[in-house]
Design a protein around this motif. Structure first.
Motif, PDB file in Angstrom:
ATOM      1  N   ILE A 286       3.995  55.657 -40.642  1.00 28.95           N
ATOM      2  CA  ILE A 286       2.906  54.814 -40.845  1.00 28.95           C
ATOM      3  C   ILE A 286       2.116  54.497 -39.440  1.00 28.95           C
ATOM      4  O   ILE A 286       0.930  54.348 -39.460  1.00 28.95           O
ATOM      5  CB  ILE A 286       2.943  53.792 -41.736  1.00 28.95           C
ATOM      6  CG1 ILE A 286       3.453  54.002 -43.066  1.00 28.95           C
ATOM      7  CG2 ILE A 286       1.876  52.529 -41.653  1.00 28.95           C
ATOM      8  CD1 ILE A 286       4.100  53.013 -43.969  1.00 28.95           C
ATOM      9  N   ALA A 287       3.019  53.962 -38.556  1.00 29.09           N
ATOM     10  CA  ALA A 287       2.863  53.485 -37.198  1.00 29.09           C
ATOM     11  C   ALA A 287       2.314  54.758 -36.190  1.00 29.09           C
ATOM     12  O   ALA A 287       1.577  54.268 -35.446  1.00 29.09           O
ATOM     13  CB  ALA A 287       3.790  52.646 -36.596  1.00 29.09           C
ATOM     14  N   GLY A 288       2.768  55.870 -36.748  1.00 27.88           N
ATOM     15  CA  GLY A 288       2.263  56.954 -35.718  1.00 27.88           C
ATOM     16  C   GLY A 288       3.483  57.216 -35.027  1.00 27.88           C
ATOM     17  O   GLY A 288       3.150  58.142 -33.882  1.00 27.88           O
ATOM     18  N   ILE A 289       4.379  56.621 -35.043  1.00 25.93           N
ATOM     19  CA  ILE A 289       5.723  56.922 -34.044  1.00 25.93           C
ATOM     20  C   ILE A 289       6.319  58.339 -34.563  1.00 25.93           C
ATOM     21  O   ILE A 289       6.736  59.327 -33.272  1.00 25.93           O
ATOM     22  CB  ILE A 289       6.907  55.877 -33.982  1.00 25.93           C
ATOM     23  CG1 ILE A 289       6.110  54.716 -33.527  1.00 25.93           C
ATOM     24  CG2 ILE A 289       8.049  56.349 -33.462  1.00 25.93           C
ATOM     25  CD1 ILE A 289       6.896  53.458 -34.008  1.00 25.93           C
ATOM     26  N   GLU A 290       6.241  58.705 -35.623  1.00 28.02           N
ATOM     27  CA  GLU A 290       6.707  59.866 -36.257  1.00 28.02           C
ATOM     28  C   GLU A 290       5.558  60.714 -36.923  1.00 28.02           C
ATOM     29  O   GLU A 290       4.498  60.037 -37.398  1.00 28.02           O
ATOM     30  CB  GLU A 290       7.942  59.949 -37.274  1.00 28.02           C
ATOM     31  CG  GLU A 290       9.174  59.484 -36.411  1.00 28.02           C
ATOM     32  CD  GLU A 290       9.907  60.249 -35.734  1.00 28.02           C
ATOM     33  OE1 GLU A 290       9.410  61.352 -35.500  1.00 28.02           O
ATOM     34  OE2 GLU A 290      10.752  59.845 -35.248  1.00 28.02           O
ATOM     35  N   LYS A 291       5.519  62.029 -36.806  1.00 31.94           N
ATOM     36  CA  LYS A 291       4.308  62.677 -37.560  1.00 31.94           C
ATOM     37  C   LYS A 291       5.070  63.237 -38.815  1.00 31.94           C
ATOM     38  O   LYS A 291       6.082  64.160 -38.515  1.00 31.94           O
ATOM     39  CB  LYS A 291       3.776  63.925 -36.582  1.00 31.94           C
ATOM     40  CG  LYS A 291       3.062  63.222 -35.234  1.00 31.94           C
ATOM     41  CD  LYS A 291       1.800  62.274 -35.612  1.00 31.94           C
ATOM     42  CE  LYS A 291       1.264  61.712 -34.186  1.00 31.94           C
ATOM     43  NZ  LYS A 291       0.259  61.012 -34.748  1.00 31.94           N
ATOM     44  N   PRO A 292       4.191  63.118 -39.871  1.00 34.29           N
ATOM     45  CA  PRO A 292       4.747  63.917 -41.174  1.00 34.29           C
ATOM     46  C   PRO A 292       4.426  65.366 -41.111  1.00 34.29           C
ATOM     47  O   PRO A 292       3.805  65.974 -40.420  1.00 34.29           O
ATOM     48  CB  PRO A 292       3.775  63.300 -42.258  1.00 34.29           C
ATOM     49  CG  PRO A 292       2.477  62.789 -41.471  1.00 34.29           C
ATOM     50  CD  PRO A 292       2.824  62.498 -40.093  1.00 34.29           C
ATOM     51  N   ASP A 293       5.600  66.177 -41.732  1.00 34.80           N
ATOM     52  CA  ASP A 293       5.080  67.541 -41.738  1.00 34.80           C
ATOM     53  C   ASP A 293       4.200  68.021 -42.667  1.00 34.80           C
ATOM     54  O   ASP A 293       3.453  68.972 -42.483  1.00 34.80           O
ATOM     55  CB  ASP A 293       6.538  68.357 -42.185  1.00 34.80           C
ATOM     56  CG  ASP A 293       7.679  67.845 -41.362  1.00 34.80           C
ATOM     57  OD1 ASP A 293       7.619  67.740 -40.276  1.00 34.80           O
ATOM     58  OD2 ASP A 293       8.878  67.894 -42.189  1.00 34.80           O
ATOM     59  N   SER A 294       3.884  67.169 -43.730  1.00 40.74           N
ATOM     60  CA  SER A 294       2.680  67.256 -44.752  1.00 40.74           C
ATOM     61  C   SER A 294       2.277  65.865 -45.356  1.00 40.74           C
ATOM     62  O   SER A 294       3.172  64.921 -45.176  1.00 40.74           O
ATOM     63  CB  SER A 294       3.308  68.429 -45.873  1.00 40.74           C
ATOM     64  OG  SER A 294       4.218  67.727 -46.474  1.00 40.74           O
ATOM     65  N   GLY A 295       1.231  66.072 -45.713  1.00 39.24           N
ATOM     66  CA  GLY A 295       0.700  64.695 -46.600  1.00 39.24           C
ATOM     67  C   GLY A 295      -0.242  64.149 -45.531  1.00 39.24           C
ATOM     68  O   GLY A 295      -0.603  64.691 -44.357  1.00 39.24           O
ATOM     69  N   SER A 296      -1.013  62.914 -46.057  1.00 37.31           N
ATOM     70  CA  SER A 296      -1.990  62.200 -45.316  1.00 37.31           C
ATOM     71  C   SER A 296      -1.736  60.781 -45.329  1.00 37.31           C
ATOM     72  O   SER A 296      -1.333  60.252 -46.210  1.00 37.31           O
ATOM     73  CB  SER A 296      -3.404  62.690 -45.718  1.00 37.31           C
ATOM     74  OG  SER A 296      -3.311  62.309 -47.187  1.00 37.31           O
TER      75      SER A 296
END
Length: 246
Positions: free
Chosen positions: A50-60
């Motif tokens: 949510i914070a942007g520290i990690e990037k999801p593989d998929s989804g928005s």
């Protein structure tokens, strides 16, 4: 409003890709939302996504109707997302007053900075001019970090296990801080926690287990389920009891 749509995330290594978050969809309305669940279930990872520290593989990730999935941590901070780490970052060469002032984004007075420190149980005059470095304990750093989140006053404030490293007196004080935030804030407060006292002041509770959303709803509907006999409940309660002993 903050919304997660079909979020998945894997931790990649040379040997394997371990799926940490598995197709989670959640809507966070304004108010106090607690996220709980067994250790290793993916709670902190979801907060970092949510914070942007990690990037999801998929989804928005949608914030107030805008897709922010591709935005950096800094860009999301400018959009109004704050994040308090489970283990606060240490700084050298900067005073506590400077840190709170930078978080607020304006030239606040020492008196105003002291007010934020007092809210998290620190005797302001003992800390306001100290450098944020190795001379501070983990618990002190945690409280100072929470004070900076209060100073920012953002639309979405995320706290990752704020009770970690906090003594009993300070924890009771923090409960009061979060209760005041809940009443005063017009935004969204998300807290990752095992502590029953924190879960009890939430408006809604989400349960994350084995990377999946196991339950989500009003506190009055979810907490009784956590006191039941399901496997998820037993794991959550075990972790809650471990957390209460720290």
């Amino acid at each position: 409003m903050l919304e997660l749509k079909n979020i998945s995330f894997s931790a990649k290594s040379e040997e394997e890709n371990k799926e940490i978050i598995k197709d989670i969809s959640l809507k966070f309305d304004n108010g106090f939302i607690a996220i709980t669940g067994p250790n290793g279930g993916g709670k902190s990872t979801l907060a970092k996504i949510i914070a942007g520290i990690e990037k999801p593989d998929s989804g928005s990730i949608i914030l107030n109707g805008e897709d922010i999935t591709g935005l950096s941590v800094t860009e999301r901070a400018k959009k109004g997302i704050s994040f308090a780490f489970q283990q606060p970052v240490r700084f050298k060469g900067i005073t506590v007053h400077d840190l709170v002032r930078l978080a607020a984004g304006r030239d606040i007075s020492i008196s105003e900075a002291c007010d934020y420190l007092s809210r998290v149980g620190l005797c302001a005059r003992d800390y306001i001019n100290r450098e944020v470095n190795a001379s501070l304990s983990g618990g002190e750093l945690k409280r100072i970090e929470i004070a900076t989140v209060l100073a920012r006053g953002t639309a979405v404030s995320i706290f990752d296990e704020p009770e970690a490293g906090i003594d009993l007196w300070s924890f009771s004080n923090l409960i009061n801080v979060f209760e005041r935030m809940r009443k005063a804030s017009g935004g969204t407060i998300i807290i990752i926690s095992h502590q029953e006292r924190i879960l009890n002041i939430a408006d809604k509770v989400a349960v994350i287990s084995a990377g999946k959303l196991a339950a989500y709803g009003e506190k009055k509907d979810i907490l009784p389920e956590l006191l039941g006999s399901s496997d998820i409940a037993c794991k959550v309660l075990t972790d809650c009891m471990k957390g209460a002993k720290k």
